[in-house]
Design a protein around this motif. Structure first.
Motif, PDB file in Angstrom:
ATOM      1  N   GLU A  79       0.850  -1.194   0.000  1.00 34.80           N
ATOM      2  CA  GLU A  79       0.000   0.000   0.000  1.00 34.80           C
ATOM      3  C   GLU A  79       0.884   1.242   0.000  1.00 34.80           C
ATOM      4  OE1 GLU A  79      -2.920   2.093  -0.696  1.00 34.80           O
ATOM      5  OE2 GLU A  79      -3.506   0.047  -0.241  1.00 34.80           O
ATOM      6  N   ARG A 135      -2.079   5.015   1.079  1.00 32.26           N
ATOM      7  CA  ARG A 135      -3.010   5.077   2.201  1.00 32.26           C
ATOM      8  C   ARG A 135      -2.392   4.468   3.455  1.00 32.26           C
ATOM      9  NH1 ARG A 135      -8.305   2.266  -0.164  1.00 32.26           N
ATOM     10  NH2 ARG A 135      -6.758   0.737  -0.769  1.00 32.26           N
ATOM     11  N   TYR A 177      -2.400   9.827   8.944  1.00 41.71           N
ATOM     12  CA  TYR A 177      -2.168  10.005   7.505  1.00 41.71           C
ATOM     13  C   TYR A 177      -1.399  11.296   7.220  1.00 41.71           C
ATOM     14  CZ  TYR A 177      -3.188  10.773   2.561  1.00 41.71           C
ATOM     15  OH  TYR A 177      -3.079  11.024   1.218  1.00 41.71           O
ATOM     16  N   ASN A 230     -10.421   6.820   1.187  1.00 42.38           N
ATOM     17  CA  ASN A 230      -9.492   7.583   0.367  1.00 42.38           C
ATOM     18  C   ASN A 230      -8.106   7.704   0.985  1.00 42.38           C
ATOM     19  OD1 ASN A 230     -11.415   8.058  -1.631  1.00 42.38           O
ATOM     20  ND2 ASN A 230     -12.153   9.900  -0.597  1.00 42.38           N
ATOM     21  N   PHE A 231      -8.006   7.591   2.310  1.00 41.18           N
ATOM     22  CA  PHE A 231      -6.696   7.740   2.944  1.00 41.18           C
ATOM     23  C   PHE A 231      -6.335   6.600   3.896  1.00 41.18           C
ATOM     24  CE2 PHE A 231      -9.683  10.085   5.606  1.00 41.18           C
ATOM     25  CZ  PHE A 231      -9.356   9.681   6.889  1.00 41.18           C
ATOM     26  N   TYR A 237       2.309   2.984   7.353  1.00 39.83           N
ATOM     27  CA  TYR A 237       2.293   3.793   6.136  1.00 39.83           C
ATOM     28  C   TYR A 237       3.597   3.545   5.383  1.00 39.83           C
ATOM     29  CZ  TYR A 237       1.715   7.833   3.063  1.00 39.83           C
ATOM     30  OH  TYR A 237       1.572   8.653   1.962  1.00 39.83           O
TER      31      TYR A 237
END
Length: 142
Positions: free
Chosen positions: A21, A24, A120, A54-55, A85
């Motif tokens: 990923e 996101r 995020y 979306n995040f 992340y």
């Protein structure tokens, strides 16, 4: 509601979810689907999954089925939520002293959305530790 969210059934699947990923935050709830605390957390995660798509992407991992991460991430609690992340563990300062994970069920959807959004924003800036918008230490509970 745990059956509505994607499950990861092996250590390899967890690694792939974290590593692949790019854009996101990967939110992983470690715990047991049958545990009462996890059921509360899963209900909240399912309720916000569409809002944060979306995040953030949300996965569930049963610690009995995938014990690989129990010692690595010290998963001794009934329900643990962690954030990643771009293949990096993002720590959150919640005021509890344990910045690695959330080890209780957050029943308020907006609080969890706020935490994910802070994670995020901070992670995109390269921060490995972000500060929660709300202090969860016990000194403010009357």
């Amino acid at each position: 509601m745990s059956y509505m969210l994607p499950h990861l059934h092996s250590g390899w699947e967890v690694d792939q979810a974290i590593q692949t990923e790019e854009d996101r935050v990967v939110v992983i709830r470690f715990g047991r689907d049958s545990d009462q605390t996890c059921m509360v957390q899963d209900e909240v995660l399912f309720g916000i999954a569409e809002k944060v798509k979306n995040f953030a992407v949300i996965y569930l991992v049963d610690i009995d089925e995938v014990p690989d991460f129990s010692s690595m991430y010290e998963l001794y609690d009934a329900c643990t939520t962690m954030f990643f992340y771009r293949n990096k563990h993002i720590m959150v300062d919640l005021g509890t002293g344990n910045n690695n994970k959330i080890n209780w069920a957050l029943a308020d959807k907006q609080e969890l959305i706020d935490i994910m959004e802070i994670v995020y924003r901070g992670a995109r800036k390269g921060r490995g530790l972000v500060v929660s918008p709300k202090d969860y230490s016990t000194k403010y509970r009357y």
